[in-house]
Enzyme design. Structure first.
Site, PDB file in Angstrom:
ATOM      1  N   SER A 583       0.841  -1.201   0.000  1.00  0.00           N
ATOM      2  CA  SER A 583       0.000   0.000   0.000  1.00  0.00           C
ATOM      3  C   SER A 583       0.871   1.245   0.000  1.00  0.00           C
ATOM      4  O   SER A 583       2.003   1.240   0.494  1.00  0.00           O
ATOM      5  CB  SER A 583      -0.898   0.020   1.240  1.00  0.00           C
ATOM      6  OG  SER A 583      -1.572   1.255   1.353  1.00  0.00           O
ATOM      7  N   TYR A 596      -2.722  -0.153  10.753  1.00  0.00           N
ATOM      8  CA  TYR A 596      -2.690  -0.541   9.345  1.00  0.00           C
ATOM      9  C   TYR A 596      -1.412  -0.056   8.667  1.00  0.00           C
ATOM     10  O   TYR A 596      -0.734  -0.816   7.970  1.00  0.00           O
ATOM     11  CB  TYR A 596      -3.916   0.035   8.635  1.00  0.00           C
ATOM     12  CG  TYR A 596      -3.998  -0.273   7.151  1.00  0.00           C
ATOM     13  CD1 TYR A 596      -4.400  -1.524   6.718  1.00  0.00           C
ATOM     14  CD2 TYR A 596      -3.675   0.696   6.204  1.00  0.00           C
ATOM     15  CE1 TYR A 596      -4.480  -1.815   5.352  1.00  0.00           C
ATOM     16  CE2 TYR A 596      -3.746   0.422   4.842  1.00  0.00           C
ATOM     17  CZ  TYR A 596      -4.156  -0.832   4.422  1.00  0.00           C
ATOM     18  OH  TYR A 596      -4.234  -1.117   3.080  1.00  0.00           O
TER      19      TYR A 596
END
Length: 706
Positions: A583, A596
Site C-alpha cells: 500500500s 494498518y
C-alpha cells in the site's frame, strides 16, 4: 426405435426420436446430432478422437445442378462438441477423382494439399487427414471412432482372427496403416472384397461403421462396440487376475493424495527443463489396477497402439522406482534420486529419435516424459497447459483399457517404434504444430493469489488466466469464493483454475492450499499476497485485538504464505515470483492509521528481506503499492470507509473523488490497474528485477520511493 434403449449394457443409447425428427430432411444437422451423441459417451471415443461424416445432394453454386457433397469433421475438432462450422464440406466426385493423380504411398502426403481442390464450402473447416477414408467409401453416413473395446481387439496379437470369429465375417479387417489416402484405398478394397459387411476394424487403430441414414449408422456403431465390449467382459472372467494380479495393495486415498502433492512439484520441475509444464494427477481405479500389477514392468515400456493415444502420451511412460510409502520430505534428496531416472528417460527418447529419424524429420522435441506412473500412488501427466495434460491422462487411461482387453483375449501389441515415430514426427503433424497460436506470456505458469474471490485479488487472477496461466483462487469467505468459482468457470472453462478456502493466518490451511495447487496443476510459479484487512481508528480507540488482527493477516499471513510457496518453488527448482500487494500507506504517514500503516510498512520491508534471501533460488520478490482501490473491495465496506472519511472530514460518498483529486494524475485506481502491474512483473520483461516497488496510486508524491 426408442425401445432399443434397454438393449445396451456397455454403451449409452442416447437417440431421441422427437429431437431427431426436428432435423428431418437436413442430413448435416442429423450428422451433428449423431456426432454429439457419440462424443458424449467416452466409451465410444475419446476427446478429439474419431470423425464422422455424411453425404447428401445439394445445389452446385455455379451450375445450379444437383451434386453430391460430403460433410466431415474438420481438422482438430471434437465430435462431442461439433457444430456446423467444425465441418469440412467437399465435392464427392472430386474426392474420388484424386485416385487418378495418386502416385503411391511414398507421395501420400501431397494428397492433403490436393484436398483443397475438392472443397465445396470455402468457409468450412480445413479437411483432416481422414477425409479420404470417408470419401472413398460409398455410404451416406459413416462413423470412425476409437472405442477402447474395439481397439483392444484391434491391438491384440490375434486381432484379425478374433474379429472374424466374433462377427462371423460381418466386420472386415485392414492391417495397420497410418491415416491417409492409402488407408482410404485399403478400406475401399476391403469393402469390395467383402460386400455386405457393416464395418471395418483397423489394426492397432480403431473402427469404421456406417449406415444409409444417420440413425442406421448410429445404431450400427453402438451394436458393434457393444459386441466388442461384451466379448471382453466374458473373457475377463475366464482370464483370471487382470494384468497378472496385484503386486501392490492400495494405500488409502488420503495417503495417495499426500504423496502425490509432495512429489508433484519435483516431477514438474524435471518435466519443465525445456518449457514450463502444467501437471495433472489421477488415482482413478483403472489406473491403480494397472500400475499396481505384476505386468506393469512388461506392458508399460511397450507404449500405446492407437495413433490418437500415442500422439498425446509419447512413446512410453516413465515408471518411478519409488515405494508408495517412501519418505518424500527431503526434497533435495528426492531430486537427486529422481535425476537419474529422468536422465535415463531423456537418453532413451533421444536414441529413439536418432534411430528412427528420416532425412527430412523435424527437429527433436522435448525429451521429457508426458506420462509418469508412481506405483501405489497414481498417474501424473505434464504438458503445455492443463487441458492438454488432462487429455493426455485420459488417453493413457484409454490405453490401459486397451491393454487390459487385449491381454484378456490374446496378447497386447503396440505400434512398432518406427511406425510410432512416423506418426509422432509426421511432417503433416509438424505443420499443424507450427500453425498453432504463439503461447501467451504466462502459458505454463501457475499462480496462487490470496484473497482472490473479489476486488484486487480477483482481478489479478483473471489477468493471469487471460495471459495463459492457471490460477488457484481462494478466500476465507465460502460464499464469496463459490461465486468467484462459478464466474471463473463460466468465463474460462474447467481447466484454468481451482478454488480452495484459505485463512492466511493458519499454517495448516496454507499448506492445504499449496497441496491443492500441486494436485491440480503440479506446483506453483507465482505467489501473490493480496489477502488484506483494514482498520482505521484514532490511537485512543485502537484495541489490542485490532492490532493483532492486522498483523496476523497482513504480516504473518504474508510471511507464512511466502514461506510455503518458496518451499514448493524450491522443489521445482525453476525459479518463481512472489508479489506482495502492499500500500501507499507503507510509505506515507496519515492520521488514524497506526496499526494498518505500520503493518503495511512491515509487509514492505519483509518483501525486501525475502528478495535478498531468495535471489539465489531465482525467486524474485517484488511489491505493488496501490492506493484507494475501492471497486469490489471488502476493505471499503463498513468501518474502514467510515474511518477514512472521518479522518479527512468528508462523507463516505465523497471518498472516491477525494482520492482521485489528491493524485498527480487525478485518476481513480481500479483493481485492473493493480492486475496490470502484477503482470508487468511476471510477464517476462522484468525477469531480472527483484526487490522493486511499483506504485500504482495515480501519483502520490509522498509515496515516492526515491
Amino acid at each position: 426405435m426408442t425401445a432399443r434403449t434397454t438393449d445396451f449394457k456397455h454403451v449409452s443409447y442416447l437417440w431421441d426420436d422427437e429431437r431427431a425428427a426436428a432435423f428431418a430432411g437436413d442430413e448435416v444437422a442429423l450428422l451433428i446430432y449423431r456426432s454429439n451423441l457419440l462424443g458424449a459417451d467416452l466409451r465410444l471415443t475419446n476427446y478429439g478422437g474419431g470423425n464422422t461424416s455424411c453425404k447428401a445432394m445439394t445445389r452446385h453454386p455455379l451450375t445450379g445442378d444437383e451434386t453430391e457433397v460430403m460433410w466431415v469433421k474438420g481438422s482438430g475438432g471434437d465430435i462431442g462438441t461439433l457444430t456446423k462450422d467444425g465441418l469440412a464440406a467437399l465435392y464427392v466426385d472430386r474426392l474420388r477423382d484424386l485416385k487418378n493423380v495418386y502416385r503411391g504411398l511414398a507421395h501420400e502426403d501431397e494428397m492433403v494439399a490436393l484436398l483443397n481442390h475438392c472443397i465445396y464450402d470455402l468457409q468450412s473447416k480445413a479437411p483432416s487427414i481422414d477425409t479420404p477414408l470417408h470419401g472413398l467409401l460409398p455410404f451416406k453416413h459413416i462413423d470412425h471412432l476409437h472405442p477402447d473395446a474395439a481397439i483392444a481387439i484391434a491391438a491384440a496379437k490375434d486381432g484379425e482372427r478374433i474379429t472374424q470369429e466374433l462377427f462371423g465375417g460381418s466386420i472386415g479387417w485392414v492391417p495397420w496403416q497410418k491415416p491417409g489416402f492409402e488407408l482410404g484405398l485399403m478400406l475401399r478394397k476391403c469393402l469390395d472384397e467383402n460386400p455386405g459387411i457393416k464395418g471395418i476394424m483397423l489394426g492397432s487403430h480403431g473402427l469404421f461403421t456406417w449406415g444409409d441414414t444417420a440413425y442406421e449408422s448410429y445404431i450400427n456403431t453402438l451394436e458393434v462396440i457393444e459386441q466388442c465390449a461384451e466379448y471382453l467382459e466374458q473373457n475377463y472372467a475366464k482370464k483370471g487376475p487382470v494384468f497378472g494380479g496385484l503386486r501392490l495393495t492400495d494405500m488409502s486415498q488420503d495417503l495417495r493424495q499426500q504423496q502425490a502433492a509432495a512429489i508433484a512439484p519435483v516431477l514438474r520441475g524435471f518435466c519443465s527443463s525445456e518449457n514450463h509444464m502444467i501437471g495433472h494427477f489421477t488415482d482413478d481405479a483403472r489406473v491403480m489396477e494397472f500400475i499396481n500389477s505384476n505386468d506393469l514392468d512388461r506392458l508399460a515400456p511397450l507404449g500405446t497402439s492407437c495413433p490418437d493415444h500415442f500422439l498425446r502420451t509419447k512413446i512410453n511412460p516413465l515408471v518411478l522406482n519409488l515405494k508408495p510409502d517412501e519418505d518424500l520430505s527431503d526434497a533435495k534428496s528426492l531430486r537427486e534420486r529422481l535425476r537419474s531416472e529422468f536422465e535415463a528417460y531423456r537418453k532413451m527418447y533421444i536414441e529413439y529419435y536418432n534411430t528412427c529419424k528420416h532425412a527430412d524429420s523435424p527437429a527433436i522435441r522435448d525429451a521429457n516424459p508426458v506420462i509418469i506412473l508412481y506405483p501405489g500412488i497414481g498417474m501424473f501427466s505434464f504438458s503445455k497447459d492443463k487441458h492438454t495434460a488432462r487429455v493426455a491422462s485420459e488417453f493413457y487411461t484409454n490405453a490401459i483399457n486397451v491393454m487390459k482387453g487385449a491381454e484378456a483375449i490374446s496378447e497386447y501389441t503396440s505400434l512398432p517404434r518406427q511406425e510410432a515415430f512416423n506418426i509422432e514426427y509426421w511432417l503433416l503433424e509438424e505443420a499443424k504444430l507450427q500453425r498453432m497460436p504463439k503461447p501467451k506470456p504466462l502459458t505454463g505458469k501457475i499462480a496462487l493469489v490470496t484473497g482472490s474471490a473479489g476486488g484486487i485479488g480477483k482481478a489479478i487472477a483473471r489477468k493471469f488466466i487471460q495471459e495463459g496461466a492457471c490460477a488457484v483462487i481462494n478466500d476465507n469467505d465460502a460464499g464469496r469464493l463459490e461465486k468467484a468459482d462459478v464466474d471463473f468457470r463460466t468465463e474460462f472453462g474447467r481447466d484454468a483454475h481451482t478454488s480452495v478456502l484459505l485463512d492466511v493466518t493458519s499454517a495448516e490451511k496454507i499448506r492445504s492450499a499449496f497441496d491443492a495447487a500441486s494436485l491440480a496443476f503440479g506446483g506453483v510459479d507465482i505467489v501473490v499476497n493480496c489477502a488484506g484487512i483494514s482498520i482505521s481508528k484514532p490511537i485512543e480507540e485502537h484495541t489490542e485485538k485490532d492490532w493483532d488482527l492486522l498483523y496476523d493477516i497482513l504480516v504473518k499471513g504474508q510471511f507464512l504464505v511466502t514461506q510455503t510457496g518458496v518451499e514448493v518453488m524450491r522443489k521445482q527448482d525453476i525459479g518463481g515470483d512472489v508479489l506482495n500487494i502492499v500500500s501507499k500507506n507503507a510509505l506515507v504517514s496519515g492520521p488514524n492509521n497506526a496499526g494498518y500503516g505500520s503493518a503495511k510498512a512491515a509487509q514492505l520491508h519483509l518483501s525486501r528481506l525475502n528478495a535478498a534471501e531468495l535471489g539465489a533460488d531465482h525467486i524474485r520478490v517484488n511489491t505493488v503499492n496501490p492506493d484507494a482501490v475501492i471497486s469490489d473491495s471488502k476493505i471499503w465496506e463498513g468501518a474502514w470507509a467510515e474511518g477514512r472519511a472521518k479522518a479527512y472530514g468528508i462523507t463516505v460518498e465523497e471518498l472516491p473523488a477525494f482520492y482521485a483529486k489528491r493524485t498527480l494524475l487525478n485518476e481513480m485506481i481500479l483493481p485492473e490497474d493493480i492486475a496490470n502491474a502484477c503482470f508487468a512483473f511476471t510477464g517476462g520483461l522484468l525477469n531480472k528485477s527483484t526487490g522493486n516497488v511499483l506504485n500504482v496510486d495515480g501519483g502520490v508524491a509522498n509515496a515516492f520511493v526515491r
